[in-house]
Motif scaffolding. Structure first.
Motif, PDB file in Angstrom:
ATOM      1  N   ALA A   1      55.338  77.186  81.802  1.00 16.43           N
ATOM      2  CA  ALA A   1      54.628  77.908  80.744  1.00 16.43           C
ATOM      3  C   ALA A   1      55.372  79.177  80.352  1.00 16.43           C
ATOM      4  O   ALA A   1      55.464  79.516  79.160  1.00 16.43           O
ATOM      5  CB  ALA A   1      53.211  78.240  81.212  1.00 16.43           C
ATOM      6  N   MET A   2      55.901  79.900  81.334  1.00 14.39           N
ATOM      7  CA  MET A   2      56.657  81.113  81.010  1.00 14.39           C
ATOM      8  C   MET A   2      57.938  80.768  80.257  1.00 14.39           C
ATOM      9  O   MET A   2      58.313  81.457  79.295  1.00 14.39           O
ATOM     10  CB  MET A   2      56.961  81.892  82.286  1.00 14.39           C
ATOM     11  N   ASN A   3      58.626  79.715  80.679  1.00 16.52           N
ATOM     12  CA  ASN A   3      59.821  79.286  79.952  1.00 16.52           C
ATOM     13  C   ASN A   3      59.487  78.914  78.513  1.00 16.52           C
ATOM     14  O   ASN A   3      60.259  79.199  77.582  1.00 16.52           O
ATOM     15  CB  ASN A   3      60.462  78.090  80.654  1.00 16.52           C
ATOM     16  N   ALA A   4      58.341  78.277  78.324  1.00 14.79           N
ATOM     17  CA  ALA A   4      57.935  77.865  76.973  1.00 14.79           C
ATOM     18  C   ALA A   4      57.689  79.072  76.080  1.00 14.79           C
ATOM     19  O   ALA A   4      58.032  79.056  74.886  1.00 14.79           O
ATOM     20  CB  ALA A   4      56.672  77.006  77.052  1.00 14.79           C
ATOM     21  N   ARG A   5      57.097  80.123  76.630  1.00 12.11           N
ATOM     22  CA  ARG A   5      56.863  81.314  75.813  1.00 12.11           C
ATOM     23  C   ARG A   5      58.182  81.906  75.322  1.00 12.11           C
ATOM     24  O   ARG A   5      58.276  82.373  74.184  1.00 12.11           O
ATOM     25  CB  ARG A   5      56.101  82.366  76.620  1.00 12.11           C
ATOM     26  N   ALA A   6      59.194  81.873  76.176  1.00 11.39           N
ATOM     27  CA  ALA A   6      60.495  82.425  75.779  1.00 11.39           C
ATOM     28  C   ALA A   6      61.196  81.523  74.779  1.00 11.39           C
ATOM     29  O   ALA A   6      61.685  81.984  73.739  1.00 11.39           O
ATOM     30  CB  ALA A   6      61.365  82.644  77.011  1.00 11.39           C
TER      31      ALA A   6
END
Length: 515
Positions: free
Chosen positions: A264-269
């Motif tokens: 999820a954090m990778n997706a936000r970036a």
């Protein structure tokens, strides 16, 4: 005898003061955190920095996008950074050249003589895998890596690090009998290439956000080649003693980041364009692992103008200018005297110019890697040395050319007037050669401005920092936001040299009239 004794006492007092100042500086040395050049590593570096920040005397320094494993590990080993997020499979196979089944205890036993340690499993596994477009995989009946080996016509685009790693392509090809010859690609660009059908298969990290977004199928490692890559902290052993409170805070991260949270954090970036520090802040504020913080949208996704005129613009401009100014200045101090010394000696001149020309043929990243290995440090020093070496040729060549183009009659006129060799050089030769010499400095400056963007690959900063991050995220806007200021700086330098040359022309034109 009293005066010498007073001098000794004063000297001892000064040394005591200096030692106290150095000790105070050492105590206030910031926590230095590194990252590799891919999205997840950028985010984890910010998570580490923000976790430790309340417990450090000065703000942690985050050195983002240092490069591949070899460069970041060298930075840690040489003391350039204090810790970074690494993966157990990488430590066991790539760093220690050991067995994929190595335990943390075995890794620590092998790392301890190097002054390093591994600790704090973060809670998720980010393994290597190969992936292809799901529609093509379904059409061809490819579900496993063994199935892939039966389709040598498929085009593989793999990251350069994966191709060269001990646990990468060569071992994988031997295990499965792959006949394909892969093309080396940046990891971020490979996603664009597979979406555009320029390649059929790529290597991925299993927590990459674009796997589902682009409709890729992760192929099963049916022969169990890849080990687990559990995220851990690789750190210098003096860190817990030097910053015990910060280390205690970092240990609290153990087990807090699960795979869903990391994806999820990778997706936000990568998909929303949210800044790494914002992602880290939101994750830590949420207090619990999971995708809650990542599901929120907060306007942190930035447009092109926000990226171009971001808060880092001043810092990056200052770093870029210093890299260029210092390297070109040092090159002038070396190249001009050397050019003066050799211009009258044909063979020596040819040898020196040939050697400096040879330096220009060494690829910049290769030269940086060589300098890191020789110096044992990363960052500004190897970058400055590399830029200086690249600046030598145009300055030295134009110095020699300018001096040799001075007419023989003018040289002899100085001698006839009774000038010594040094006076003739200073009064006659150098003023006449100055326009050509200045043109060499102009060329060297332009080269340095462009080449300085590569310095960001080893943590030296500058506008290349945006370019490196843009490559990692496959973010065209961020790439352009790094390239445009560098281009503007090059144009400004051209305008400055044009103004200097115009001033010199006016002075030369006015000299006869004033006489």
């Amino acid at each position: 005898m009293q005066l010498p004794r007073r001098r000794w006492l004063a000297a001892l007092a000064f040394l005591a003061f200096l030692c106290a100042a150095l000790a105070s500086t050492a105590q206030e040395q910031p926590l230095r955190i590194g990252s590799k050049r891919f999205t997840e590593s950028y985010i984890l570096a910010e998570v580490l920095a923000q976790t430790a920040a309340p417990r450090t005397p000065v703000a942690p320094v985050v050195r983002q996008g240092l490069g591949n494993t070899a460069i970041v590990y060298e930075a840690l080993r040489s003391g350039g950074i204090d810790l970074y997020a690494e993966y157990t499979g990488t430590i066991a196979l790539e760093i220690l050249k050991g067995s994929p089944s190595m335990t943390l205890e075995a890794m620590n036993a092998a790392l301890r003589p190097l002054g390093l340690g591994v600790a704090v499993p973060l809670g998720f596994n980010d393994g290597y895998a190969l992936a292809m477009r799901a529609a093509d995989a379904e059409r061809l009946g490819v579900r496993t890596l063994s199935d892939l080996a039966g389709h040598p016509e498929l085009r593989l685009g793999l990251s350069n690090e994966f191709i060269g790693r001990a646990d990468g392509w060569q071992g994988l090809a031997a295990r499965y009998g792959f006949a394909q010859t892969p093309t080396g690609l940046d990891h971020g660009l490979a996603y664009e290439a597979i979406a555009a059908k320029q390649i059929d298969v790529m290597d991925i990290y299993t927590t990459d956000a674009k796997i589902d977004h682009l409709g890729l199928r992760v192929l099963e490692d049916d022969r169990r080649y890849f080990p687990r890559y559990d995220a851990v902290l690789l750190y210098r052993l003096d860190l817990p003693t030097r910053l015990p409170e910060a280390w205690a805070s970092l240990r609290m991260l153990g087990g807090r980041i699960d795979e869903r949270s990391m994806i999820a954090m990778n997706a936000r970036a990568e998909l929303q364009g949210v800044a790494f520090d914002v992602i880290a802040r939101d994750f830590l504020a949420a207090g619990q692992p999971g995708a809650k913080a990542a599901a929120a949208t907060d306007g942190a996704a930035r447009g092109f103008m926000a990226k171009l005129f971001g808060p880092d613009l001043g810092r990056l401009a200052r770093q870029h200018l210093l890299l260029v100014a210092i390297s070109v200045g040092v090159a002038i101090l070396i190249a001009v005297p050397l050019g003066i010394a050799v211009f009258a000696h044909l063979r020596l001149r040819a040898l020196v110019l040939g050697l400096t020309g040879l330096l220009q043929t060494i690829p910049s990243l290769a030269l940086l890697a060589i300098l890191i290995s020789l110096l044992g440090v990363i960052g500004t020093l190897p970058a400055l040395i590399a830029l200086t070496l690249y600046s030598l040729l145009p300055i030295m060549r134009n110095t020699v050319t300018g001096l040799t183009e001075v007419p023989a009659g003018l040289r002899e006129a100085g001698t006839a007037l009774g000038l010594t060799g040094g006076q003739n050089l200073r009064v006659v030769l150098l003023p006449l050669a100055l326009p050509t010499l200045l043109a060499g400095v102009r060329t060297a400056t332009t080269i340095a401005i462009g080449t300085a963007t590569i310095a960001a690959f080893i943590g030296a900063g500058g506008f290349g920092e945006r370019i490196v991050t843009g490559l990692a995220l496959n973010d065209r806007q961020l790439l352009v936001a790094g390239a445009v200021p560098a281009a503007v700086l090059a144009l400004l330098s051209e305008a400055l040299f044009e103004a200097i040359e115009a001033f010199m022309r006016r002075r030369r034109g006015g000299a006869p009239a004033s006489a």
